[in-house]
Motif scaffolding. Structure first.
Motif, PDB file in Angstrom:
ATOM      1  N   HIS A   1     -12.234  13.025   4.972  1.00 25.88           N
ATOM      2  CA  HIS A   1     -13.022  11.844   5.345  1.00 25.88           C
ATOM      3  C   HIS A   1     -13.265  10.952   4.133  1.00 25.88           C
ATOM      4  CE1 HIS A   1     -15.984  14.502   3.552  1.00 25.88           C
ATOM      5  NE2 HIS A   1     -16.718  13.419   3.324  1.00 25.88           N
TER       6      HIS A   1
ATOM      7  N   GLU B   1     -15.939   7.418   3.677  1.00 26.53           N
ATOM      8  CA  GLU B   1     -16.789   6.360   4.224  1.00 26.53           C
ATOM      9  C   GLU B   1     -16.728   6.295   5.756  1.00 26.53           C
ATOM     10  OE1 GLU B   1     -15.770   2.731   2.156  1.00 26.53           O
ATOM     11  OE2 GLU B   1     -16.738   3.422   0.316  1.00 26.53           O
ATOM     12  N   GLY B   2     -16.884   7.448   6.387  1.00 28.44           N
ATOM     13  CA  GLY B   2     -16.936   7.514   7.844  1.00 28.44           C
ATOM     14  C   GLY B   2     -15.589   7.483   8.534  1.00 28.44           C
ATOM     15  N   LYS B   3     -14.506   7.369   7.788  1.00 29.78           N
ATOM     16  CA  LYS B   3     -13.167   7.351   8.388  1.00 29.78           C
ATOM     17  C   LYS B   3     -12.538   8.730   8.238  1.00 29.78           C
ATOM     18  CE  LYS B   3     -12.316   2.558   6.994  1.00 29.78           C
ATOM     19  NZ  LYS B   3     -11.441   1.717   6.176  1.00 29.78           N
ATOM     20  N   LYS B   4     -11.809   9.143   9.259  1.00 28.14           N
ATOM     21  CA  LYS B   4     -11.114  10.435   9.208  1.00 28.14           C
ATOM     22  C   LYS B   4      -9.777  10.254   8.482  1.00 28.14           C
ATOM     23  CE  LYS B   4      -9.313  14.197  11.940  1.00 28.14           C
ATOM     24  NZ  LYS B   4     -10.016  15.403  12.054  1.00 28.14           N
TER      25      LYS B   4
END
Length: 183
Positions: free
Chosen positions: A38, A40-43
């Motif tokens: 991950h 900053e909130g992205k996978k």
């Protein structure tokens, strides 16, 4: 001995351990950098690494030399960095050293990681689950100026003093350009 390598396949940590282990050393230290899942909130599904390979190897060699100056008791040093696609949980970089005693081994590893990130021309691109194009990431430790769409337009050409001199040009058609730092 120094072992530096840029590789496109999975890094074999056991192989690196065999390269640095030595009967005269009581300490082997490793840093293993892996792809996390991950940012900053992205996978994140993978990282892609590119390098200016000849310069990267040269800079990695300089790191080894600097380690040996700062910690002269180091016996073996290995710096391996992966290029290409590196999936989540796989190793991107391994730095390993052996030394007679623990302090030199531990301190030198931390220094080497910081130096690698700030001086070796290797770039990474994060590939996200819903964005296969991904995003190139800048190293915060890197002193090089970061390129932005407006940075190429930021140069003030009007501040450059240009003097023109025309001289007779011989038939060989050589052109001489003179520059000066005088303002």
């Amino acid at each position: 001995m120094d072992h530096i390598k840029l590789i496109r396949n999975k890094i074999d940590i056991n192989h690196i351990h065999q390269l640095i282990i030595d009967q005269s050393c009581g300490a082997c230290s490793f840093f293993v950098g892996t792809t996390r899942d991950h940012f900053e909130g992205k996978k994140v599904i993978s990282l892609e690494y590119e390098a200016y390979e000849s310069m990267a190897l040269k800079e990695m060699g300089k790191i080894c030399s600097e380690l040996r100056i700062r910690w002269p008791t180091l016996k073996h040093i290995a710096i391996y960095h992966r290029l290409g696609s590196v999936p989540v949980a796989e190793e991107s970089v391994v730095i390993a050293v052996s030394a007679p005693h623990r302090p030199a081994a531990l301190e030198s590893i931390s220094f080497a990681v910081d130096k690698l990130k700030s001086s070796v021309p290797i770039w990474k691109k994060e590939i996200y689950e819903n964005d296969q194009i991904g995003e190139w990431k800048a190293n915060m430790e890197c002193p090089w100026p970061q390129f932005t769409e407006t940075s190429s337009n930021a140069f003030e050409y009007s501040l450059c003093k240009i003097e023109r001199q025309v001289e007779n040009i011989s038939e060989s058609k050589l052109v001489q350009i003179r520059t000066s730092s005088n303002n």
